[in-house]
Design a protein around this motif. Structure first.
Motif, short mmCIF file in Angstrom:
data_model
loop_
_atom_site.label_atom_id
_atom_site.label_comp_id
_atom_site.label_asym_id
_atom_site.label_seq_id
_atom_site.Cartn_x
_atom_site.Cartn_y
_atom_site.Cartn_z
N ALA A 1 0.83 -1.20 0.00
CA ALA A 1 0.00 0.00 0.00
C ALA A 1 0.87 1.25 0.00
O ALA A 1 0.58 2.22 -0.72
N ALA B 1 -5.26 2.17 3.18
CA ALA B 1 -5.11 1.51 1.88
C ALA B 1 -4.82 0.02 2.03
O ALA B 1 -5.19 -0.78 1.17
N THR C 1 2.28 11.52 1.49
CA THR C 1 1.61 10.32 2.01
C THR C 1 1.73 10.26 3.52
O THR C 1 2.80 10.49 4.08
N LEU D 1 1.01 4.30 -2.83
CA LEU D 1 0.74 5.69 -2.46
C LEU D 1 1.95 6.59 -2.73
O LEU D 1 1.80 7.70 -3.23
N GLN E 1 -3.07 7.08 5.83
CA GLN E 1 -3.43 6.72 4.45
C GLN E 1 -2.90 5.34 4.09
O GLN E 1 -3.59 4.56 3.43
#
Length: 187
Positions: free
Chosen positions: A15, A36, A28, A19, A32
């Motif tokens: 993830a 994700a 990022t 990102l 987040q």
């Protein structure tokens, strides 16, 4: 979200890379990344100290793996032969990781703040190689020198491998870089 996941670190890594590629490392956030990956921020911090750490997940065990590969070399092998055997075995072991390594490397090289961490990983690798050689009874000075050469060789080989054609074997790049270093020193 699940409370425990056996593959949480790998999911967080995947993830994070997506990102970082999409919105950049600086933009990022840890929440987040966790979202994700379908995990919690708390889970993230169980595995990683910060978002930089997620990029170096696979590097954690690499120095130990190199040490193990070197330990598997025949006891009568010379110090340089032991190092080459360790590097060659490592190259064979990560041959199938080309795409993830290239993606991670691109992120690391795009962010100056990550360069320091990459240098620290190289130092850990050199220390592991040096200790492995010293355990084999190799002179400390020679062990230190060979460890530095090995890390340089590995870095050169990695560049050649990632920039080369898809069918190129990493082990061939290690051999080529080793020979180039030897030729420069002997030249």
């Amino acid at each position: 979200m699940p409370r425990w996941s056996p593959d949480a670190a790998l999911r967080l890594e995947a993830a994070a890379i997506l990102l970082f590629e999409g919105q950049g490392f600086s933009a990022t956030t840890v929440p987040q990344i966790a979202e994700a990956a379908g995990l919690t921020t708390r889970t993230f911090f169980r595995h990683f100290a910060d978002k930089r750490d997620v990029l170096f997940l696979r590097d954690r065990e690499f120095p130990h793996a190199i040490s193990d590969f070197m330990a598997a070399a025949p006891p009568e092998s010379s110090a340089p032969a032991t190092v080459r055997a360790g590097l060659s075995a490592a190259a064979r072991g990560i041959q199938d990781w080309r795409q993830p390594i290239a993606r991670r490397r691109k992120v690391v090289h795009s962010e100056p703040a990550l360069h320091e961490r990459e240098l620290l990983q190289r130092q850990h690798l050199a220390r592991a190689i040096e200790q492995s050689l010293r355990q084999r009874g190799i002179d400390p000075r020679q062990s230190h020198t060979l460890a530095a050469v090995a890390v340089t060789c590995f870095d050169l080989a990695m560049e050649r491998w990632l920039e080369g054609p898809p069918e190129l074997l990493f082990e061939e790049c290690v051999t080529s870089a080793w020979n180039d270093i030897r030729d420069c020193v002997d030249g």
